[in-house]
Design a protein around this motif. Structure first.
Motif, PDB file in Angstrom:
ATOM      1  N   UNK A  43       0.825  -1.212   0.000  1.00 44.55           N
ATOM      2  CA  UNK A  43       0.000   0.000   0.000  1.00 44.55           C
ATOM      3  C   UNK A  43       0.860   1.263   0.000  1.00 44.55           C
ATOM      4  N   UNK A  44       2.086   1.185   0.489  1.00 42.79           N
ATOM      5  CA  UNK A  44       2.989   2.335   0.542  1.00 42.79           C
ATOM      6  C   UNK A  44       3.936   2.408  -0.656  1.00 42.79           C
ATOM      7  N   UNK A  45       4.322   1.251  -1.188  1.00 43.53           N
ATOM      8  CA  UNK A  45       5.288   1.190  -2.294  1.00 43.53           C
ATOM      9  C   UNK A  45       4.862   0.079  -3.272  1.00 43.53           C
ATOM     10  N   UNK A  46       3.724   0.250  -3.944  1.00 42.54           N
ATOM     11  CA  UNK A  46       3.175  -0.833  -4.768  1.00 42.54           C
ATOM     12  C   UNK A  46       4.085  -1.287  -5.908  1.00 42.54           C
ATOM     13  N   UNK A  47       4.700  -0.370  -6.597  1.00 44.49           N
ATOM     14  CA  UNK A  47       5.561  -0.753  -7.725  1.00 44.49           C
ATOM     15  C   UNK A  47       6.847  -1.424  -7.236  1.00 44.49           C
ATOM     16  N   UNK A  48       7.386  -0.932  -6.144  1.00 43.11           N
ATOM     17  CA  UNK A  48       8.620  -1.492  -5.591  1.00 43.11           C
ATOM     18  C   UNK A  48       8.376  -2.891  -5.035  1.00 43.11           C
ATOM     19  N   UNK A  49       7.272  -3.068  -4.308  1.00 41.28           N
ATOM     20  CA  UNK A  49       6.944  -4.387  -3.767  1.00 41.28           C
ATOM     21  C   UNK A  49       6.711  -5.376  -4.905  1.00 41.28           C
ATOM     22  N   UNK A  50       5.952  -4.973  -5.919  1.00 40.37           N
ATOM     23  CA  UNK A  50       5.701  -5.866  -7.055  1.00 40.37           C
ATOM     24  C   UNK A  50       7.007  -6.245  -7.748  1.00 40.37           C
ATOM     25  N   UNK A  51       7.898  -5.287  -7.887  1.00 40.03           N
ATOM     26  CA  UNK A  51       9.201  -5.544  -8.496  1.00 40.03           C
ATOM     27  C   UNK A  51      10.000  -6.557  -7.676  1.00 40.03           C
ATOM     28  N   UNK A  52      10.088  -6.339  -6.370  1.00 37.75           N
ATOM     29  CA  UNK A  52      10.828  -7.241  -5.486  1.00 37.75           C
ATOM     30  C   UNK A  52      10.237  -8.650  -5.546  1.00 37.75           C
ATOM     31  N   UNK A  53       8.905  -8.745  -5.470  1.00 36.77           N
ATOM     32  CA  UNK A  53       8.250 -10.048  -5.504  1.00 36.77           C
ATOM     33  C   UNK A  53       8.485 -10.766  -6.835  1.00 36.77           C
ATOM     34  N   UNK A  54       8.614 -10.010  -7.888  1.00 34.07           N
ATOM     35  CA  UNK A  54       8.893 -10.615  -9.196  1.00 34.07           C
ATOM     36  C   UNK A  54      10.210 -11.391  -9.163  1.00 34.07           C
ATOM     37  N   UNK A  55      11.242 -10.807  -8.558  1.00 30.27           N
ATOM     38  CA  UNK A  55      12.530 -11.494  -8.429  1.00 30.27           C
ATOM     39  C   UNK A  55      12.440 -12.679  -7.466  1.00 30.27           C
ATOM     40  N   UNK A  84      30.709 -12.696  -8.326  1.00 31.82           N
ATOM     41  CA  UNK A  84      30.538 -11.282  -8.664  1.00 31.82           C
ATOM     42  C   UNK A  84      30.067 -11.066 -10.098  1.00 31.82           C
ATOM     43  N   UNK A  85      29.397 -12.071 -10.644  1.00 36.36           N
ATOM     44  CA  UNK A  85      28.739 -11.889 -11.936  1.00 36.36           C
ATOM     45  C   UNK A  85      27.418 -11.198 -11.651  1.00 36.36           C
ATOM     46  N   UNK A  86      27.171 -10.121 -12.407  1.00 35.27           N
ATOM     47  CA  UNK A  86      25.930  -9.366 -12.231  1.00 35.27           C
ATOM     48  C   UNK A  86      24.762 -10.197 -12.745  1.00 35.27           C
ATOM     49  N   UNK A  87      23.717 -10.313 -11.950  1.00 33.36           N
ATOM     50  CA  UNK A  87      22.514 -11.037 -12.355  1.00 33.36           C
ATOM     51  C   UNK A  87      21.646 -10.142 -13.244  1.00 33.36           C
ATOM     52  N   UNK A  88      20.941 -10.735 -14.212  1.00 32.60           N
ATOM     53  CA  UNK A  88      20.081  -9.931 -15.102  1.00 32.60           C
ATOM     54  C   UNK A  88      18.956  -9.254 -14.327  1.00 32.60           C
ATOM     55  N   UNK A  89      18.553  -8.103 -14.830  1.00 32.87           N
ATOM     56  CA  UNK A  89      17.519  -7.303 -14.165  1.00 32.87           C
ATOM     57  C   UNK A  89      16.338  -7.046 -15.089  1.00 32.87           C
ATOM     58  N   UNK A  90      15.188  -6.876 -14.460  1.00 34.67           N
ATOM     59  CA  UNK A  90      14.021  -6.374 -15.170  1.00 34.67           C
ATOM     60  C   UNK A  90      14.188  -4.864 -15.308  1.00 34.67           C
ATOM     61  N   UNK A  91      13.175  -4.210 -15.844  1.00 32.45           N
ATOM     62  CA  UNK A  91      13.258  -2.772 -16.042  1.00 32.45           C
ATOM     63  C   UNK A  91      13.318  -2.028 -14.697  1.00 32.45           C
ATOM     64  N   UNK A 118      16.292   4.438 -10.884  1.00 33.21           N
ATOM     65  CA  UNK A 118      17.202   3.418 -11.422  1.00 33.21           C
ATOM     66  C   UNK A 118      17.228   2.108 -10.637  1.00 33.21           C
ATOM     67  N   UNK A 119      16.394   1.968  -9.605  1.00 31.00           N
ATOM     68  CA  UNK A 119      16.396   0.724  -8.821  1.00 31.00           C
ATOM     69  C   UNK A 119      15.920  -0.437  -9.683  1.00 31.00           C
TER      70      UNK A 119
END
Length: 189
Positions: A43-55, A84-91, A118-119
């Motif tokens: 409810x406070x950070x809907x896009x951030x929570x959805x992004x985190x849950x996606x990973x 230390x290989x960077x893992x792929x990211x979503x947008x 940029x997160x």
């Protein structure tokens, strides 16, 4: 047009992910140094929570390490494997740091570059009150989207390890022995 389509698809995914959780999601994290649980605040950070849950849901946090440990400040992880290989990211996610949540002890927030929007996948857990990282009316901060509700002693254990600098990777404050995420599961209260 391509960017608009990409944004629409991302927004649709995020709404679908959040609607699947009636209560605040709980993410249980198993690491090589112990376990802890996070309560997320959609409810406070809907896009951030959805992004985190996606990973979390796609399993891509498994095998990543806590690559940055600064005693009395933060432990950061989610972006690199043990080599230390960077893992792929979503947008990238739109900054939601002006949501009223503070970077207080035990909260989880998204790491980012100097660009506020940029997160992607890296997150950190605050070891102390770091209100200087908060968003205000005058500046963007780092988006807080949940807190540790169980196992903060594990986070403190991670925070107490000996760290080194790895010149080849251009990284400082790296745990001498890798601390890996072994498993993440989602439940509700």
């Amino acid at each position: 047009m391509k960017n608009l389509l990409k944004a629409a698809l991302t927004a649709g995914f995020m709404l679908a992910s959040l609607s699947a959780w009636a209560a605040n999601p709980i993410v249980n994290v198993t690491t090589t140094d112990g376990n802890f649980s996070l309560e997320l605040y959609p409810e406070k950070a809907p896009k951030t929570v959805a992004n985190f849950l996606r990973y979390v849901e796609d399993g891509s946090y498994v095998g990543t390490q806590f690559h940055r440990v600064i005693k009395g400040f933060v432990v950061q992880g989610g972006g690199f494997d043990k080599s230390f290989e960077r893992r792929p990211s979503y947008e990238e996610v739109v900054n939601e740091s002006k949501n009223g949540l503070s970077n207080s002890r035990g909260t989880i927030a998204m790491a980012r570059t100097s660009d506020p929007d940029s997160a992607t996948r890296q997150f950190y857990i605050n070891l102390q009150n770091n209100s200087n990282l908060d968003g205000t009316d005058y500046k963007f901060g780092y988006t807080v989207f949940g807190k540790v509700i169980q196992g903060f002693t594990t986070v403190e254990k991670i925070a107490s390890v000996k760290t080194v600098t790895i010149p080849d990777a251009r990284m400082r404050d790296v745990p001498q022995q890798p601390i890996l995420i072994e498993k993440m599961t989602i439940t509700t209260k």
